[in-house]
Design an enzyme around this catalytic site. Structure first.
Site, PDB file in Angstrom:
ATOM      1  N   ILE A 112       0.820  -1.218   0.000  1.00  0.00           N
ATOM      2  CA  ILE A 112       0.000   0.000   0.000  1.00  0.00           C
ATOM      3  C   ILE A 112       0.850   1.264   0.000  1.00  0.00           C
ATOM      4  O   ILE A 112       0.318   2.376  -0.034  1.00  0.00           O
ATOM      5  CB  ILE A 112      -0.954   0.033   1.211  1.00  0.00           C
ATOM      6  CG1 ILE A 112      -0.174  -0.081   2.531  1.00  0.00           C
ATOM      7  CG2 ILE A 112      -1.996  -1.074   1.102  1.00  0.00           C
ATOM      8  CD1 ILE A 112      -1.053   0.046   3.767  1.00  0.00           C
ATOM      9  N   GLY A 113       2.150   1.106   0.013  1.00  0.00           N
ATOM     10  CA  GLY A 113       3.013   2.282  -0.013  1.00  0.00           C
ATOM     11  C   GLY A 113       4.459   1.884  -0.161  1.00  0.00           C
ATOM     12  O   GLY A 113       4.841   0.735   0.052  1.00  0.00           O
TER      13      GLY A 113
ATOM     14  N   ALA B  83      11.885   1.677   2.757  1.00  0.00           N
ATOM     15  CA  ALA B  83      10.940   0.663   3.226  1.00  0.00           C
ATOM     16  C   ALA B  83       9.735   0.580   2.305  1.00  0.00           C
ATOM     17  O   ALA B  83       9.384   1.550   1.630  1.00  0.00           O
ATOM     18  CB  ALA B  83      10.490   0.987   4.650  1.00  0.00           C
TER      19      ALA B  83
ATOM     20  N   VAL C 102       5.576  -0.623   2.470  1.00  0.00           N
ATOM     21  CA  VAL C 102       4.505  -0.789   3.456  1.00  0.00           C
ATOM     22  C   VAL C 102       3.439  -1.715   2.875  1.00  0.00           C
ATOM     23  O   VAL C 102       2.994  -1.524   1.738  1.00  0.00           O
ATOM     24  CB  VAL C 102       3.880   0.562   3.848  1.00  0.00           C
ATOM     25  CG1 VAL C 102       2.812   0.357   4.922  1.00  0.00           C
ATOM     26  CG2 VAL C 102       4.956   1.523   4.355  1.00  0.00           C
TER      27      VAL C 102
ATOM     28  N   ASP D 141       9.725  16.356  10.555  1.00  0.00           N
ATOM     29  CA  ASP D 141       9.276  16.039   9.192  1.00  0.00           C
ATOM     30  C   ASP D 141       7.757  16.034   9.123  1.00  0.00           C
ATOM     31  O   ASP D 141       7.148  15.116   8.570  1.00  0.00           O
ATOM     32  CB  ASP D 141       9.843  14.688   8.748  1.00  0.00           C
ATOM     33  CG  ASP D 141       9.760  14.502   7.231  1.00  0.00           C
ATOM     34  OD1 ASP D 141       9.599  15.519   6.515  1.00  0.00           O
ATOM     35  OD2 ASP D 141       9.853  13.360   6.755  1.00  0.00           O
TER      36      ASP D 141
ATOM     37  N   SER E 213      11.716   5.541   0.629  1.00  0.00           N
ATOM     38  CA  SER E 213      13.114   5.458   0.243  1.00  0.00           C
ATOM     39  C   SER E 213      13.781   4.189   0.754  1.00  0.00           C
ATOM     40  O   SER E 213      14.603   3.596   0.076  1.00  0.00           O
ATOM     41  CB  SER E 213      13.867   6.677   0.772  1.00  0.00           C
ATOM     42  OG  SER E 213      13.363   7.857   0.207  1.00  0.00           O
TER      43      SER E 213
END
EC number: 2.7.11.1
Length: 796
Positions: A15-16, A21, A23, A155, A19
């Site tokens: 689902i994602g 990792a 997901v 961030d 840089s």
């Protein structure tokens, strides 16, 4: 991809992606509870800094239990991955919620109900004020908790603010949520940059996403936790208006836009932002941190303390309709509407030819048919193609360019912090502070200074890098005879004839590069002279063939690594000099030591300042810009490859022995040139986009394919041609020696293999280029003997 099962958790769809990792959606096989599985790829954590970031994130999340902070449920480790089992937020992130609003309204039942009950102002890209206040209150609640833990997130951006579906009033109160119970729940995620930082402490690490970065960070000044408040202000503005407050394509432009506003924030009338939200945003977006709203003022602001009430008793969903909370938000959209699987993520791979995908635009191939047959009898072994270089290379390049591109600048108004830039700077920082010697410490304020800092300054010093060392280069030998093949010989003969028919360059110039750019009725001629400092280390040793691939082990010596890095950095430097010509044509700045290779720069007639201020036409800017980007891409590829080697060596040796000052020196040099090249490429890209907007569609669509290999080959052969002429005239032999060395390293750069893809050069192409390297190398050897002989006679 990780195993389908991690402990008690079953891994589902991706689902994602970020840089370091990926997901995945998953669930606990015992409880059936959905989770998000953040799988960090170990091989991408190539230095202590990146591993430390992960360790800090895990340690922070383990101890953070707050309703508006994404919970860390468990941690697992396999051979290739670190797995973080996280709380699952099925509504994605705030950025997706804002940018995909219309599509979500049409396809997601819950989102349909939310915007039906709380519609956005007509023609506005922003959110309804109730939704905005709900999210701001939840964000404030999380920040207040982080504040109590002396944590600064560093961030905060829409991509790191995740959303969960609303819950019942009872569950809302039981979990101690803030805001309005019937609206989505916001949670802060991604603590990879977070640090424990007391209120009185200052940090100075550059991190976070530029569009939401406080100006003190952009200026490379020390900062404290109030930097998070600026980011909050930028996020609240985007929720209210639909776009970031200061759109920009790079750090330089962003800081300039912020400073130009002078704390006067503009709000589109169509957004209909309420006065109390405007006041909050303006209080947060103060350039000077001392003038910025304090945390206590923020937590006590009326927007934060207001008690929200539903606008009506009408439910968001009909009683007979339910949503599957296990479905991720993007799964509700038709596949053809999801333009990028990674739309929620901050991704750009600046590794190897990934740089090319990030910077280059799609173009149509068109061969240059300009052929002028001629023959120069004085030169027997140097008859290259200057206009039809590497037909096969051009064809392969065009095939690559026809594939979908990921912009270096994601969407229009979002700046990406590139993975490679993070890795490059992380390793350089680690070596710099690893006790590798006094020289490394001395370089902190010289080589390691990111280019943006210099470029954004109104005053430029010509001594910026005066203390930088040039890399050292080992001795290698040029093969005397490599038989030519037919693949390039015809094209090379044509080009050399055309080149050698051109008039000789002015006297007393070691290398003259002529840039002929035609704009209908005008012709501009830019001459650039390389001075004798360029690649001076290459002229002190014999220029030869490149080393074979180096297998890095724990026993690999510093000298072996330095030799390989020096080989790559010399190639990169030679190509960067050519790219600097293009950059200087688009952004003529007073020469600094960074561009000291350009002693003279001007038009035919020349000017006292050495610069021509005549504005360029859009079509000329487009031509120069595309060539400049292609050359910076090649530079970044070579520097990235060098840093990969350094990373691997450091990963294997950091615990057993420190890096030598010489190696650290070289890594800092690579870091500085990488950052500078990336910034300049982004600047050129901005100029290129502006030029394309001014061009008619017909003008923009009928272009030549820009191939970096062709540009490099052309210039290397032209440099060699001019050097031959000067040698035959016995004119400026030292400059001629430098010219030969430069040409060799430019050609060597073409032969540098790409470890991830099929090489753009076939065997015939490579053999032909090797032949010219050998030929130029032979002339260089003869010239050096002549110079030595002359020197001995002078000493007598």
């Amino acid at each position: 991809m990780p195993d389908r099962k991690i402990g008690d958790y079953v891994v589902g769809a991706e689902i994602g992606r970020g840089s370091f990792a990926n997901v995945y959606k998953g669930y606990n096989s015992k409880t059936q509870v959905s989770v998000a599985i953040k799988s960090v790829i170990k091989s991408r954590l190539r230095n202590k800094k990146l591993i430390e970031n992960l360790e800090v994130e895990i340690s922070i999340l383990k101890n953070l239990k707050h309703p508006h902070v994404v919970a860390l449920l468990d941690c697992e480790q396999s051979k290739h991955y670190f797995h973080l089992l996280m709380e699952y937020c099925s509504l994605g992130d705030l950025s997706y919620f804002i940018t995909k609003r219309e599509e979500l309204i049409s396809n997601h039942p819950l989102i349909t109900g939310v915007f039906k009950k709380y519609p956005s102002p007509e023609n506005s890209k922003g959110l309804n004020e109730v939704i905005t206040i709900n999210f701001v209150q939840q964000l404030a609640s999380a920040l207040k908790f982080l504040r109590s833990q002396n944590l600064v997130h560093r961030d905060i951006k829409p991509q790191n603010l995740l959303l969960s579906p609303p819950v019942s009033r009872e569950v809302f109160e039981d979990r101690k949520y803030t805001g309005l119970w019937e609206l989505p729940v916001l949670k802060i995620a991604d603590f990879g940059f977070a640090r424990f930082l007391p209120a009185t402490s200052m940090a100075e690490t550059l991190c976070g996403s530029p569009l939401y970065m406080a100006p003190e960070i952009l200026r490379y000044e020390k900062y404290n936790a109030k930097a998070d408040l600026w980011s909050v202000g930028a996020v609240v503005y985007e929720m209210s208006v639909g776009t970031p407050p200061f759109p920009a394509h790079n750090h330089v432009e962003l800081l300039r836009n912020i400073e130009r506003q002078k704390d006067k924030i503009s709000f589109p009338k169509v957004a209909q932002v309420p006065p109390e939200i405007i006041q909050l945003i303006c209080g947060l977006l103060k350039q000077q941190a001392t003038e910025r709203m304090s945390f206590q003022e923020f937590f006590n602001d009326p927007v934060i303390t207001t008690k929200l009430q539903p606008c009506s008793d009408e439910p968001l969903l009909p009683q007979n309709q339910h949503i599957d909370e296990n479905l991720f938000i993007s799964e509700y959209l038709p596949r053809n509407s999801i333009t990028d699987k990674n739309i929620n993520n901050n991704i750009t791979n600046i590794a190897k030819n990934g740089v090319e995908e990030a910077l280059l635009e799609e173009e149509d191939e068109e061969e240059d048919q300009d052929q002028l047959p001629s023959k120069n009898d004085n030169i027997q072994h140097m008859e290259p193609d200057s206009s039809m270089l590497l037909n096969k290379t051009t064809q392969k390049q065009t095939e690559v360019q026809s594939q979908p591109r990921r912009e270096l600048v994601s969407e229009k108004d979002y700046v990406v912090v590139e993975k490679r830039a993070v890795e490059v700077n992380a390793l350089a920082d680690e070596l710099e502070h690893a006790g590798s010697g006094a020289l490394a410490m001395q370089l902190t304020n010289n080589v390691g200074t990111p280019y943006t800092r210099r470029y954004s300054s109104s005053s430029r010093s010509s001594s910026t890098g005066s203390n930088q060392r040039r890399p050292s280069f080992g001795d290698r030998k040029v093969p005397i005879s490599i038989s030519p093949t037919n693949a390039l010989s015809k094209a090379i003969n044509i080009a050399s004839n055309r080149l050698f028919k051109q008039p000789s360059p002015p006297k007393a110039t070691p290398v003259l590069l002529e840039e002929k750019d035609k704009d209908k009725n005008t012709e501009r001629l830019t001459s650039t002279v390389f001075n004798q400092n360029m690649l001076n280390s290459t002229t002190t040793r014999e220029i030869t063939r490149p080393l074979h691939s180096l297998t890095i082990t724990s026993s690999t010596s510093d000298e072996e690594i330095i030799q390989r890095l020096s080989n790559l950095t010399t190639k990169a430097y030679a190509i960067k000099l050519l790219a600097e010509i293009k950059f200087s044509q688009l952004a003529p700045l007073p020469p600094s030591n960074e561009t000291a290779v350009f002693d003279n720069y001007g038009d035919d007639e020349g000017t006292q300042s050495g610069y021509n201020n005549e504005p360029l036409s859009p079509i000329l800017i487009k031509t120069i810009g595309e060539e400049g980007i292609a050359l910076y891409v090649k530079t970044l590829f070579l520097l990235s490859k060098a840093m990969n080697i350094a990373m691997e060596w450091w990963r294997l040796n950091s615990l057993s022995r420190p890096a030598s000052p010489k190696l650290n020196d070289l890594v800092q040099w690579i870091r500085g040139k990488f950052n500078e090249s990336l910034e300049k490429a982004e600047f050129i890209k901005l100029k290129l986009q502006n030029a394309k907007e001014q061009l008619e569609e017909s003008e923009s669509d009928t272009d030549k394919t820009v191939v970096a290999e062709k540009l490099i080959f052309d210039r290397a052969i032209e440099i060699s041609r001019i050097a031959v002429v000067n040698e035959l005239k016995n004119d400026d032999l030292v400059g001629t020696e430098l010219s030969y060395a430069t040409a060799i390293w430019m050609l060597e750069a073409l032969l540098e293999p790409d470890d991830t893809e099929e090489s753009k050069l076939d065997d015939e192409d490579r053999k032909m280029i090797e032949k010219f390297i050998s030929s130029i190398g032979n002339r260089l050897s003869v010239l050096r003997k002549k110079i030595e002989s002359t020197s001995q006679e002078t000493r007598k």
